[in-house]
Design a protein around this motif. Structure first.
Motif, PDB file in Angstrom:
ATOM      1  N   ASP A   1     -49.016 -36.754  29.450  1.00  0.00           N
ATOM      2  CA  ASP A   1     -47.640 -36.892  29.839  1.00  0.00           C
ATOM      3  C   ASP A   1     -46.825 -37.614  28.631  1.00  0.00           C
ATOM      4  N   ARG A   2     -47.498 -38.786  27.864  1.00  0.00           N
ATOM      5  CA  ARG A   2     -46.593 -39.724  27.357  1.00  0.00           C
ATOM      6  C   ARG A   2     -46.398 -38.824  25.980  1.00  0.00           C
ATOM      7  N   TYR A   3     -47.234 -37.875  25.692  1.00  0.00           N
ATOM      8  CA  TYR A   3     -46.809 -36.994  24.473  1.00  0.00           C
ATOM      9  C   TYR A   3     -45.809 -36.102  24.922  1.00  0.00           C
ATOM     10  N   TYR A   4     -45.965 -35.366  25.706  1.00  0.00           N
ATOM     11  CA  TYR A   4     -45.191 -34.254  26.327  1.00  0.00           C
ATOM     12  C   TYR A   4     -43.693 -34.651  26.538  1.00  0.00           C
ATOM     13  N   GLU A   5     -43.580 -35.753  27.164  1.00  0.00           N
ATOM     14  CA  GLU A   5     -42.198 -36.413  27.348  1.00  0.00           C
ATOM     15  C   GLU A   5     -41.681 -37.259  26.412  1.00  0.00           C
ATOM     16  N   GLN A   6     -42.332 -37.180  25.209  1.00  0.00           N
ATOM     17  CA  GLN A   6     -41.646 -38.101  24.122  1.00  0.00           C
ATOM     18  C   GLN A   6     -40.269 -37.765  23.681  1.00  0.00           C
ATOM     19  N   ASN A   7     -39.633 -38.633  23.341  1.00  0.00           N
ATOM     20  CA  ASN A   7     -38.085 -38.245  22.781  1.00  0.00           C
ATOM     21  C   ASN A   7     -38.240 -38.425  21.145  1.00  0.00           C
ATOM     22  N   LEU A   8     -37.762 -37.133  20.534  1.00  0.00           N
ATOM     23  CA  LEU A   8     -37.798 -37.352  19.113  1.00  0.00           C
ATOM     24  C   LEU A   8     -36.458 -37.909  18.564  1.00  0.00           C
ATOM     25  N   GLU A   9     -36.709 -38.650  17.429  1.00  0.00           N
ATOM     26  CA  GLU A   9     -35.690 -39.595  16.827  1.00  0.00           C
ATOM     27  C   GLU A   9     -35.451 -38.895  15.370  1.00  0.00           C
ATOM     28  N   TRP A  10     -34.413 -38.091  15.477  1.00  0.00           N
ATOM     29  CA  TRP A  10     -34.060 -37.301  14.191  1.00  0.00           C
ATOM     30  C   TRP A  10     -33.331 -38.086  13.276  1.00  0.00           C
ATOM     31  N   GLY A  11     -33.428 -38.107  12.107  1.00  0.00           N
ATOM     32  CA  GLY A  11     -32.695 -38.746  11.088  1.00  0.00           C
ATOM     33  C   GLY A  11     -32.964 -38.138   9.578  1.00  0.00           C
ATOM     34  N   PRO A  12     -32.463 -38.886   8.751  1.00  0.00           N
ATOM     35  CA  PRO A  12     -32.780 -38.331   7.324  1.00  0.00           C
ATOM     36  C   PRO A  12     -34.107 -38.031   6.854  1.00  0.00           C
ATOM     37  N   CYS A  13     -34.393 -37.055   6.017  1.00  0.00           N
ATOM     38  CA  CYS A  13     -35.603 -36.324   5.677  1.00  0.00           C
ATOM     39  C   CYS A  13     -36.287 -37.067   4.404  1.00  0.00           C
ATOM     40  N   ALA A  14     -35.461 -37.797   3.449  1.00  0.00           N
ATOM     41  CA  ALA A  14     -35.777 -38.400   2.162  1.00  0.00           C
ATOM     42  C   ALA A  14     -37.097 -39.089   2.570  1.00  0.00           C
ATOM     43  N   PRO A  15     -37.183 -40.104   3.599  1.00  0.00           N
ATOM     44  CA  PRO A  15     -38.565 -40.876   3.760  1.00  0.00           C
ATOM     45  C   PRO A  15     -39.668 -40.102   3.843  1.00  0.00           C
TER      46      PRO A  15
END
Length: 522
Positions: free
Chosen positions: A40-54
């Motif tokens: 569940d800790r994987y299925y419920e994770q929040n994705l943090e979207w940001g710049p792609c360059a890194p």
């Protein structure tokens, strides 16, 4: 006979469905704590979207990640699904948000195949091409780099840049003598030692690289994106990811477009035979185009073209051509460059130029094509694609150790694609997969997908890497619809053909399958 395996074909597997029930973000939040599963800790994770360059790890990804409107994130997954409370690894993700949020259907997950190709780079390019179309308006387009690949961490690493340059320059695979076979097998063992030594977590990572685990990652991705069911487009090896996911998680499939199908019933040797035959057909198509030109490097007689090609490239085994910066065009690089050009008609002009240059003592263009195939940039740095390609194939396929079968296959390859025949005595050297230090996690077999929504399978009549009949058979096995594209190239969906793109878009948006027998022309 030497052979470049130009596209992977992987068998089916049936991983156990150990993850939580299909979820949306809302249903996850409302679940009672007492029902929590280990994942569940994987299925419920929040994705943090940001710049792609890194996230860039190669020249291709550096350029792709500069595209306006893309954003990137990392997905956490367990290294070993048998130990979900153990060590974590991460996958790189790239997203184009839906152009019309009010009409958004959900996410459309993309994988370009390989294995080892970057789904992030593919999604960046596809998003630009599809920007004004219905898919980009109605879906978030999401690409992921599978475990061990590209921006995912850790990366599979086996050879340094200098070692890969040296490996390409060495035509030892043409030596079928007992000594040559022994040297090739020693090099295979050295390659494995490099994979274990340079890849973080070593053999444990290598044991958990296969499609069995990739599809579990994709289900975690589906949940983290907030989708109850998966909408998916897979190309080449990506078709295997698709049908393996459907087998593992049948209730979580919304729609799938599978383009350039690999044959789930073939083992590694059978797959290689089929692919070599496909490139033999593609070479014939190139010859038919070339001999009509005044400047054809192979002459004007189709019957003599294969011999003319062999006369150009076979001498490179003993006398490679200097191309500058201490590099030489080897026989291996010449055939690799040729295979790269046979993927699509748009490269035929360049192949003819490259062969004409060899006749004049220059290897510049064929080396450029070989570098493109191997993803070597102008600074001499390689993407990890080829290392990951081998490592994933080795854990996906049962080992081939029958030397009589290998010799028989080489004889068959020489018949089906004589342009690849190096003219030297065959030798049954075992490849790295025969010595792989961890067991394979898959077996050949048709996917068991009862109850899964019918997929849309696209198959190209003269696909050099994934033969047309594989798509026909997969559509039949999955009770899917088949779109036939009449052309000579590897995969076609979302590459500008209105007929194929229209059929795929209608299916993904509203579930409408094309009429039986649908055929599309270039």
């Amino acid at each position: 006979m030497t052979c470049v395996l130009a596209a992977c074909s992987s068998p089916s597997s049936a991983p156990t469905d150990t993850s939580p029930p299909p979820t949306t973000a809302e249903s996850v939040a409302s679940s009672a704590p007492t029902t929590r599963a280990p994942l569940d800790r994987y299925y419920e994770q929040n994705l943090e979207w940001g710049p792609c360059a890194p996230f860039a790890t190669s020249a291709d990804s550096t350029a792709a990640f500069r595209i306006e409107g893309v954003e990137c994130a990392r997905l956490r997954v367990p290294l070993d699904y048998a130990e979900p409370g153990g060590e974590e690894i991460t996958l790189g993700l790239l997203r184009h948000r839906a152009g019309n949020p009010d009409a958004r259907i959900g996410s459309l997950v993309l994988n370009p195949g390989g294995p080892g190709a970057s789904g992030m780079v593919a999604a960046a390019g596809i998003g630009v091409q599809a920007r004004k179309g219905a898919l980009a308006q109605r879906f978030d387009l999401v690409g992921f780099d599978p475990r061990g690949v590209g921006a995912s961490r850790p990366q599979v690493e086996c050879l340094t840049d200098a070692q890969r340059d040296a490996d390409r320059a060495d035509d030892g695979e043409t030596d079928g003598s007992p000594r040559g076979v022994a040297e090739q097998e020693a090099e295979a063992r050295d390659f494995i030692a490099g994979c274990v030594r340079h890849t973080e977590h070593g053999e444990r990572m290598l044991a958990n690289l296969g499609t069995r685990d990739v599809v579990k990652d994709m289900d975690v991705l589906r949940s983290a994106l907030g989708d109850e069911k998966l909408s998916y487009v897979g190309y080449s090896y990506g078709t295997r990811i698709g049908y393996t996911y459907a087998e593992a998680f049948p209730s979580r499939v919304r729609a799938m477009v599978l383009d350039g199908a690999v044959d789930p019933e073939q083992d590694a040797l059978e797959s290689t035979l089929a692919q070599v035959a496909g490139f033999g057909v593609a070479f014939g198509e190139f010859v038919d185009w070339c001999v009509q030109r005044q400047d054809c490097a192979l002459g004007s007689d189709p019957a003599g073209a294969t011999g003319a090609y062999q006369d150009l490239v076979r001498p490179l085994i003993d006398n490679p051509i200097e191309v500058g910066d201490g590099r030489r065009l080897s026989y291996e690089d010449a055939t690799t460059g040729t295979i790269q050009a046979l993927y699509a008609e748009q490269f035929w002009e360049k192949l003819n130029t490259g062969l004409a240059e060899v006749r004049q003592g220059s290897g510049k263009t064929l080396m450029e094509l070989a570098d493109r195939y191997n993803q070597r940039d102008e600074n001499g740095h390689y993407a990890s694609t080829q290392d990951a390609f081998t490592a994933i194939n080795c854990v996906d396929h049962p080992k081939i150790t029958d030397k009589d079968a290998i010799l028989a296959a080489q004889r068959e390859m020489a018949k089906s694609a004589p342009f690849l025949d190096d003219g030297r005595p065959d030798g049954a050297a075992l490849d790295a997969c025969a010595f792989w230090p961890v067991p394979s996690t898959s077996e050949p077999g048709l996917p068991r997908v009862d109850g899964v929504p019918s997929p849309l399978v696209v198959s190209t009549t003269n696909d050099p890497a994934t033969p047309y009949e594989a798509g026909v058979n997969l559509a039949r096995a999955m009770d899917g619809a088949l779109v036939t594209f009449e052309g000579t190239q590897h995969t076609v969906f979302l590459q500008g053909n209105e007929c194929v793109d229209g059929a795929g878009t209608a299916y993904l948006v509203d579930g409408t399958l094309p009429a039986e027998g649908t055929r599309c022309a270039p």
